[in-house]
Write a protein that holds these residues in place. Structure first.
Motif, PDB file in Angstrom:
ATOM      1  N   LEU A  72     -23.454  41.996  61.070  1.00 44.89           N
ATOM      2  CA  LEU A  72     -24.630  42.832  62.016  1.00 44.89           C
ATOM      3  C   LEU A  72     -24.855  41.866  63.411  1.00 44.89           C
ATOM      4  N   ILE A  73     -24.808  42.000  64.216  1.00 42.19           N
ATOM      5  CA  ILE A  73     -24.932  41.092  65.587  1.00 42.19           C
ATOM      6  C   ILE A  73     -25.839  41.809  66.470  1.00 42.19           C
ATOM      7  N   ASN A  74     -26.608  41.136  67.300  1.00 44.81           N
ATOM      8  CA  ASN A  74     -27.371  41.648  68.334  1.00 44.81           C
ATOM      9  C   ASN A  74     -27.004  40.903  69.735  1.00 44.81           C
ATOM     10  N   THR A  75     -27.169  41.410  70.768  1.00 42.91           N
ATOM     11  CA  THR A  75     -26.549  41.159  71.907  1.00 42.91           C
ATOM     12  C   THR A  75     -27.084  39.747  72.441  1.00 42.91           C
ATOM     13  N   LEU A  76     -28.056  39.237  71.812  1.00 40.72           N
ATOM     14  CA  LEU A  76     -28.243  37.942  72.217  1.00 40.72           C
ATOM     15  C   LEU A  76     -27.609  36.714  71.433  1.00 40.72           C
ATOM     16  N   ALA A  77     -27.018  37.218  70.319  1.00 40.28           N
ATOM     17  CA  ALA A  77     -26.188  36.211  69.606  1.00 40.28           C
ATOM     18  C   ALA A  77     -24.738  36.365  69.908  1.00 40.28           C
ATOM     19  N   TRP A  78     -24.089  37.567  70.490  1.00 44.68           N
ATOM     20  CA  TRP A  78     -22.841  37.896  70.573  1.00 44.68           C
ATOM     21  C   TRP A  78     -22.167  36.861  71.907  1.00 44.68           C
ATOM     22  N   PRO A  79     -22.762  36.514  72.875  1.00 43.43           N
ATOM     23  CA  PRO A  79     -22.200  35.739  73.978  1.00 43.43           C
ATOM     24  C   PRO A  79     -22.061  34.370  73.681  1.00 43.43           C
ATOM     25  N   ILE A  80     -22.782  33.694  72.736  1.00 43.78           N
ATOM     26  CA  ILE A  80     -22.389  32.580  71.975  1.00 43.78           C
ATOM     27  C   ILE A  80     -21.278  32.480  71.362  1.00 43.78           C
ATOM     28  N   ILE A  81     -21.071  33.602  70.401  1.00 42.05           N
ATOM     29  CA  ILE A  81     -19.793  33.667  69.738  1.00 42.05           C
ATOM     30  C   ILE A  81     -18.471  33.886  70.411  1.00 42.05           C
ATOM     31  N   GLU A  82     -18.784  34.769  71.696  1.00 45.26           N
ATOM     32  CA  GLU A  82     -17.675  35.065  72.501  1.00 45.26           C
ATOM     33  C   GLU A  82     -17.254  33.748  73.434  1.00 45.26           C
ATOM     34  N   GLN A  83     -18.289  33.048  73.744  1.00 44.06           N
ATOM     35  CA  GLN A  83     -17.960  31.868  74.480  1.00 44.06           C
ATOM     36  C   GLN A  83     -17.190  30.843  73.582  1.00 44.06           C
ATOM     37  N   ARG A  84     -17.666  30.758  72.125  1.00 45.83           N
ATOM     38  CA  ARG A  84     -16.732  29.856  71.285  1.00 45.83           C
ATOM     39  C   ARG A  84     -15.440  30.120  71.212  1.00 45.83           C
ATOM     40  N   GLN A  85     -15.136  31.531  71.032  1.00 48.73           N
ATOM     41  CA  GLN A  85     -13.798  31.926  70.720  1.00 48.73           C
ATOM     42  C   GLN A  85     -12.798  31.774  72.212  1.00 48.73           C
ATOM     43  N   LYS A  86     -13.703  31.338  73.145  1.00 46.48           N
ATOM     44  CA  LYS A  86     -12.610  31.232  74.503  1.00 46.48           C
ATOM     45  C   LYS A  86     -11.617  29.687  74.146  1.00 46.48           C
ATOM     46  N   TYR A  87     -12.379  29.117  73.253  1.00 41.14           N
ATOM     47  CA  TYR A  87     -11.705  27.692  72.876  1.00 41.14           C
ATOM     48  C   TYR A  87     -10.494  27.804  71.663  1.00 41.14           C
ATOM     49  N   PHE A  88     -10.308  29.225  71.198  1.00 38.43           N
ATOM     50  CA  PHE A  88      -9.314  29.672  70.466  1.00 38.43           C
ATOM     51  C   PHE A  88      -7.993  30.064  71.030  1.00 38.43           C
ATOM     52  N   LYS A  89      -7.117  29.986  70.365  1.00 39.46           N
ATOM     53  CA  LYS A  89      -5.753  30.439  70.961  1.00 39.46           C
ATOM     54  C   LYS A  89      -5.801  32.301  70.903  1.00 39.46           C
ATOM     55  N   HIS A  90      -6.416  32.578  69.923  1.00 40.51           N
ATOM     56  CA  HIS A  90      -6.618  34.208  69.730  1.00 40.51           C
ATOM     57  C   HIS A  90      -7.958  34.126  69.356  1.00 40.51           C
ATOM     58  N   PRO A  91      -8.664  35.404  69.878  1.00 38.46           N
ATOM     59  CA  PRO A  91     -10.142  35.635  69.421  1.00 38.46           C
ATOM     60  C   PRO A  91     -10.217  36.221  68.074  1.00 38.46           C
ATOM     61  N   LEU A  92     -10.905  36.016  67.063  1.00 40.99           N
ATOM     62  CA  LEU A  92     -10.899  36.553  65.946  1.00 40.99           C
ATOM     63  C   LEU A  92     -11.778  37.674  65.677  1.00 40.99           C
ATOM     64  N   PHE A  93     -12.930  37.806  66.575  1.00 40.70           N
ATOM     65  CA  PHE A  93     -13.765  39.114  66.442  1.00 40.70           C
ATOM     66  C   PHE A  93     -14.218  39.617  67.883  1.00 40.70           C
ATOM     67  N   ARG A  94     -14.331  40.831  67.797  1.00 40.70           N
ATOM     68  CA  ARG A  94     -14.661  41.680  68.862  1.00 40.70           C
ATOM     69  C   ARG A  94     -16.113  42.382  68.641  1.00 40.70           C
ATOM     70  N   LEU A  95     -16.848  42.698  69.807  1.00 43.39           N
ATOM     71  CA  LEU A  95     -18.155  43.481  69.571  1.00 43.39           C
ATOM     72  C   LEU A  95     -17.797  45.049  69.555  1.00 43.39           C
ATOM     73  N   SER A  96     -18.157  45.632  68.626  1.00 41.80           N
ATOM     74  CA  SER A  96     -17.916  47.080  68.732  1.00 41.80           C
ATOM     75  C   SER A  96     -19.244  47.750  69.202  1.00 41.80           C
ATOM     76  N   GLU A  97     -19.251  48.329  70.378  1.00 46.96           N
ATOM     77  CA  GLU A  97     -20.643  49.309  70.854  1.00 46.96           C
ATOM     78  C   GLU A  97     -20.485  50.499  70.124  1.00 46.96           C
ATOM     79  N   SER A  98     -19.338  50.879  69.553  1.00 48.68           N
ATOM     80  CA  SER A  98     -19.332  52.397  68.939  1.00 48.68           C
ATOM     81  C   SER A  98     -20.080  52.321  67.334  1.00 48.68           C
ATOM     82  N   LEU A  99     -20.153  51.240  67.009  1.00 50.58           N
ATOM     83  CA  LEU A  99     -20.787  50.821  65.640  1.00 50.58           C
ATOM     84  C   LEU A  99     -22.096  50.352  65.983  1.00 50.58           C
ATOM     85  N   TYR A 100     -23.158  51.143  66.208  1.00 52.14           N
ATOM     86  CA  TYR A 100     -24.419  50.606  66.852  1.00 52.14           C
ATOM     87  C   TYR A 100     -25.730  50.940  65.801  1.00 52.14           C
ATOM     88  N   TYR A 101     -26.596  50.212  66.015  1.00 54.68           N
ATOM     89  CA  TYR A 101     -27.664  50.723  65.222  1.00 54.68           C
ATOM     90  C   TYR A 101     -29.198  51.177  66.130  1.00 54.68           C
TER      91      TYR A 101
END
Length: 523
Positions: free
Chosen positions: A388-417
């Protein structure tokens, strides 16, 4: 301006009734007229009255007496940094209602941080307690501009090692234990929106899903040689071979509607012609225009298949495709995936989605006892779960994954609350800082400071050790040839062997039956 006429300065109940009439507008200018002369009022009575005004959160209040036109003396309250009685003369040039909030002289601003990343975070350096996070920067800039001193009340000193629930912060602001919560909460859940400043953020509750795994190389053969493509290749090759046999029979003038013609349509294959599908040399004589056209068609088909195979293989090895993405909560159940959610946030899901949604999909969620444990799990980025994630926390995780060779997670807008909600700072009701905080938030947004503080938070979290930039992604390597990649080849080969055995058995039975029947006729 509000005007209050009072007979006794120490009548607290009368002042309380007046305060109720000024509910939520107590920062307005107030003129109090005491129905007695100045010399009849003692300083202690005046101080007691103004202390009551401070308790009821009156910011701009002056007290005059019945003989004010003669004395020109009035009393005012300055509570920054502590209570101070001011006695002034109207004939001076000083303002009657000075801006008390322009400089509060290091008055304590009681705050309580939720320590939810990336909103606010506390960490200790020696004896100092540092407030970080982009709302933490907001509070520090606010305190610096108006000369406040941020202060954590003694009763909350034990909270610096854990996440504070929003309910605890809201209650602390409601009962006056703190002035403002260094946190973000939605006013939509509360019955009293006056306990929040002007909205600061717009956010959504969504789901962070692990990236779908890459398809194994052996799926390449089943994708490029799908049933539809195989049938198309078979039909094209079949009719080309039929045309070639018909052209050959017409040229030799041996085409008759007999058993041989039936065999021509059932088994028209010509191996020399089919070599063209593999762009190999052939012994076919191209001594007629029809035969040349047929041969060009076969070679064109073989070349197209060769190019298609090469391009698809290159794309596959360069950008390997992934499994079909999850688009609904039913897909989550089919993949046997669970979504981690901290127990305190279950109330958020029920509030936005309803009890029915939770009862229907409860089995899809893996409940974690505390927010601290939940945040620690997100830092580990365990791909066995969604989060469970909100749009305030996701950009930090997304920016962290830029330092990975492959991203591990994606944000699903179809599974929303929730498609959207407002966030604001909780404060005490009738707080004299409400308008000041609201104005400061608007100015910060207008100047781009909130965006700057948010971007800075990522590097702050790395600096204070909330996470590091180690690449947690796995390096996928394609083996040249593995037994698994030949799975479909062996299956196809086995099916071909099985069909040939059945054909041989059928032919052998037919031959024996016909041979026995023929001998019986002779005898």
């Amino acid at each position: 301006m509000a005007i209050l006429c009072i007979r006794q300065l120490i009548d607290k109940d009368f002042l309380l009734k007046f305060a109720k009439n000024l509910q939520h507008i107590r920062t307005r200018r107030i003129l109090v007229i005491h129905n007695t002369k100045l010399e009849a009022s003692t300083q202690s009575e005046i101080e007691t009255f103004l202390n009551y005004c401070m308790q009821f959160k009156f910011l701009n209040v002056i007290l005059v007496h019945r003989d004010f036109t003669e004395t020109n003396i009035f009393h005012s309250l300055n509570q920054f940094p502590h209570f101070k009685l001011e006695t002034r003369d109207l004939r001076t040039k000083s303002p009657i209602y000075p801006n008390r909030l322009a400089n509060v002289a290091k008055k304590k601003l009681r705050v309580l941080a939720d320590q939810i990343e990336p909103i606010t975070m506390l960490y200790e350096i020696g004896d100092s307690l540092i407030l970080e996070g982009y709302i933490g920067y907001f509070m520090k800039a606010f305190a610096l501009k108006y000369n406040f001193r941020l202060w954590l009340p003694t009763m909350y000193e034990g909270t610096i090692v854990r996440v504070i629930s929003m309910e605890e912060i809201r209650q602390a602001a409601h009962n006056g234990s703190i002035d403002v919560g260094a946190s973000l909460s939605t006013p939509q859940k509360e019955s009293n929106v006056h306990e929040y400043i002007y909205p600061i953020e717009f956010f959504q509750w969504l789901t962070m899903l692990p990236m779908e795994p890459q398809l194994e190389t052996y799926y390449f053969f089943s994708s490029i040689f799908s049933p539809a493509s195989l049938i198309t290749i078979f039909l094209f090759s079949y009719w080309v071979c039929v045309l070639y046999r018909l052209q050959l029979s017409l040229r030799r003038k041996t085409l008759y509607w007999n058993r041989a013609s039936l065999v021509l349509f059932l088994i028209p294959w010509n191996l020399d012609l089919l070599r063209g599908l593999l762009n190999q040399s052939t012994a076919i004589r191209l001594n007629s225009a029809t035969r040349r056209i047929i041969f060009i068609l076969v070679f064109a088909q073989g070349g197209a298949l060769n190019i298609l195979f090469s391009i698809t293989m290159a794309n596959w090895l360069t950008l390997p495709p992934h499994e079909t993405p999850i688009e609904s909560f039913d897909d989550v159940a089919e993949r046997n995936l669970q979504i981690q959610v901290p127990e305190p946030d279950i109330a958020e899901i029920k509030f936005y989605c309803g009890e029915t949604f939770w009862k229907q999909h409860e089995r899809l969620f893996h409940i974690v006892k505390s927010v601290d444990e939940f945040q620690e799990n997100i830092r580990k980025m365990d791909t066995r779960y969604g989060y469970l994630i909100n749009t305030l926390a996701w950009p930090i995780i997304e920016q962290r994954q830029k330092y990975f060779k492959h991203p591990l997670f994606r944000l699903s807008e179809s599974l929303y609350y929730t498609k959207g909600s407002l966030l604001s700072l909780p404060i005490s009701e009738n707080s004299m800082y409400k308008d000041l905080l609201s104005l400061f938030s608007l100015r910060s947004r207008e100047a781009g400071l909130l965006d700057y503080w948010y971007k800075r938070t990522f590097y702050t979290m790395v600096y204070i050790g909330r996470f590091n930039l180690t690449d947690l992604s796995k390096n996928y390597r394609h083996e040249v040839l593995t037994l698994k990649e030949f799975e479909w080849v062996w299956i196809t080969y086995s099916i071909g062997i099985g069909v040939s055995v059945l054909a041989f058995t059928f032919e052998w039975i037919c031959y024996k039956y016909a041979y026995v029947h023929f001998r019986a006729l002779l005898m």
